[in-house]
Write an enzyme that holds these catalytic residues in place. Sequence first.
Site, PDB file in Angstrom:
ATOM      1  N   ASP A 134       0.854  -1.204   0.000  1.00  0.00           N
ATOM      2  CA  ASP A 134       0.000   0.000   0.000  1.00  0.00           C
ATOM      3  C   ASP A 134       0.884   1.246   0.000  1.00  0.00           C
ATOM      4  OD1 ASP A 134      -3.029   0.830   1.812  1.00  0.00           O
ATOM      5  OD2 ASP A 134      -1.717   2.138   0.673  1.00  0.00           O
ATOM      6  N   ASP A 143      -3.869   2.256  -5.192  1.00  0.00           N
ATOM      7  CA  ASP A 143      -2.529   2.183  -4.582  1.00  0.00           C
ATOM      8  C   ASP A 143      -2.281   0.938  -3.735  1.00  0.00           C
ATOM      9  OD1 ASP A 143      -3.903   2.792  -2.224  1.00  0.00           O
ATOM     10  OD2 ASP A 143      -2.264   4.032  -1.474  1.00  0.00           O
ATOM     11  N   GLU A 144      -3.092  -0.108  -3.945  1.00  0.00           N
ATOM     12  CA  GLU A 144      -2.930  -1.327  -3.140  1.00  0.00           C
ATOM     13  C   GLU A 144      -2.945  -2.569  -4.004  1.00  0.00           C
ATOM     14  OE1 GLU A 144      -5.927  -2.002   0.239  1.00  0.00           O
ATOM     15  OE2 GLU A 144      -6.684  -0.389  -1.016  1.00  0.00           O
TER      16      GLU A 144
HETATM   17  P1  TTP Z   1      -5.240   5.248   0.910  1.00  0.00           P
HETATM   18  O1  TTP Z   1      -4.253   4.146   0.615  1.00  0.00           O
HETATM   19  O2  TTP Z   1      -6.387   4.942   1.794  1.00  0.00           O
HETATM   20  O3  TTP Z   1      -4.480   6.460   1.600  1.00  0.00           O
HETATM   21  P2  TTP Z   1      -3.055   7.066   1.316  1.00  0.00           P
HETATM   22  O4  TTP Z   1      -2.268   6.243   0.345  1.00  0.00           O
HETATM   23  O5  TTP Z   1      -3.206   8.499   0.945  1.00  0.00           O
HETATM   24  O6  TTP Z   1      -2.385   7.027   2.751  1.00  0.00           O
HETATM   25  P3  TTP Z   1      -1.820   5.779   3.538  1.00  0.00           P
HETATM   26  O7  TTP Z   1      -0.353   6.065   3.736  1.00  0.00           O
HETATM   27  O8  TTP Z   1      -2.565   5.770   4.836  1.00  0.00           O
HETATM   28  O9  TTP Z   1      -2.054   4.544   2.711  1.00  0.00           O
HETATM   29  O10 TTP Z   1      -5.816   5.821  -0.443  1.00  0.00           O
HETATM   30  C1  TTP Z   1      -5.049   5.942  -1.632  1.00  0.00           C
HETATM   31  C2  TTP Z   1      -5.402   7.221  -2.370  1.00  0.00           C
HETATM   32  O11 TTP Z   1      -6.794   7.239  -2.657  1.00  0.00           O
HETATM   33  C3  TTP Z   1      -5.125   8.477  -1.575  1.00  0.00           C
HETATM   34  O12 TTP Z   1      -3.791   8.925  -1.716  1.00  0.00           O
HETATM   35  C4  TTP Z   1      -6.129   9.433  -2.123  1.00  0.00           C
HETATM   36  C5  TTP Z   1      -7.311   8.572  -2.548  1.00  0.00           C
HETATM   37  N1  TTP Z   1      -8.391   8.671  -1.545  1.00  0.00           N
HETATM   38  C6  TTP Z   1      -9.368   9.634  -1.720  1.00  0.00           C
HETATM   39  O13 TTP Z   1      -9.347  10.380  -2.707  1.00  0.00           O
HETATM   40  N2  TTP Z   1     -10.358   9.752  -0.789  1.00  0.00           N
HETATM   41  C7  TTP Z   1     -10.414   8.951   0.329  1.00  0.00           C
HETATM   42  O14 TTP Z   1     -11.330   9.079   1.173  1.00  0.00           O
HETATM   43  C8  TTP Z   1      -9.389   7.943   0.506  1.00  0.00           C
HETATM   44  C9  TTP Z   1      -9.398   7.061   1.710  1.00  0.00           C
HETATM   45  C10 TTP Z   1      -8.400   7.852  -0.463  1.00  0.00           C
HETATM   46 MG    MG Z   2      -2.125   4.170   0.562  1.00  0.00          MG
END
Ligand code: TTP
Ligand code: MG
Length: 362
Positions: free
Chosen positions: A9, A107-108
């Site tokens: 992730d 992103d996962e």
């Molecule tokens: P996530 O993997 O949930 O968050 P992240 O990568 O920003 O942070 P983390 O280090 O905790 O993993 O989500 C991936 C992308 O998806 C994030 O960068 C932006 C988008 N996103 C949104 O636009 N709205 C949201 O509510 C969430 C949760 C994510």
């Molecule tokens: Mg992320």
Amino acid sequence: MNRFILHCDLDSFFASVEIRDNPVYKGKPVIIGADPKEGKGRGVVSTCSYEARKFGLHSGMPISQAFKRCPHGIYLRPNFEKYHRASNEVMKIIKSYSPLFQQVSIDEAYLDMIDICSKYGEVRNIIETLKNEIYMKIGITISVGCAHTKSLAKIASDYNKPNGITILKPESFKEVLKNMDITRIPGIGKKTKVNYYKKGIRKIGDILNTPLNKMIRKFGKSGEWAWKISNGLDSREVKEFEGERKSISKERTFLEDTDDFKGIITKLENINNNIHEKIIKHNIFYRTVTLKIRFEGYETYTRSRSVPYPIQDKKKVMKIILQLYKEFSNSGKKIRLVGIKLSNLEIKISSKQSDLMKYASI
Ligand code: TTP
Ligand code: MG
């Protein structure tokens, strides 16, 4: 035999891409989302850098509130084309580490390292190489979790963020999990947790100390899921698009291109109702909801969101569709076509119940 499932992730993904492209932002609170308009803006935070999280900012927070807490932050509008490009590049790298690859969001991704590693030392080395390759080639960091089930691997990748590696072993994962808040379990969010808290379940350890039948009695399907995950029982496989191939979808073209929000939502509601007639008739459950949007001029986008366990829930689908639609609501362009796809399908069979009974006697 040890099983090594990885969950990868990216860290604060959208923000990390912006920081990569503008190194002066490094170490600063960077917030991606709607325009804060000096605190008067509408809309929400998409994501923010870990420096911004120190001020209590997080995804989904109203941008006005974020601005109040962090007025000196760097506020940027999202550039989705750029994030999709970076995502594709990262996924290509991840995919090269095992043929058993499954991307689950922008992103996962999961990787099954079966037949590739046999020892924990080996898997750690591979994770380090993978992280390094992504950082060198794409310029952003990723957190990786490893465990014998998909859900534990996901909990693990979140445990040491950002830029972390967490390996949970079958003999000791419960020790690590027991002090975690129940919201670490994928599928238990801020709303669901209220009900759990009320009934005295706050930590994963509380779940581990509760028999399965009691969890089901108190929390139904969600309790069953939480109990199984916490006990390392999750037989879902990492698979490439296998579930994805089987899907139910419907799309509709507007008579005239439109930007009328109400009309667009009504069309999506009709499509959703229509699809669910079939879903209910055949007792189909799904995990992934996809929104398709085609703008005037044929520019087409799809956006998906998956839930952790199979559902059959028309209202939830509409809620997800509305969330996915948000990304496009300020595009300033007219829409030509909208569609919904439900995928990762499962047809419910009653033998699942007998599986459960097996666990109940553990
Ligand atoms: P996530 O993997 O949930 O968050 P992240 O990568 O920003 O942070 P983390 O280090 O905790 O993993 O989500 C991936 C992308 O998806 C994030 O960068 C932006 C988008 N996103 C949104 O636009 N709205 C949201 O509510 C969430 C949760 C994510
Ligand atoms: Mg992320």
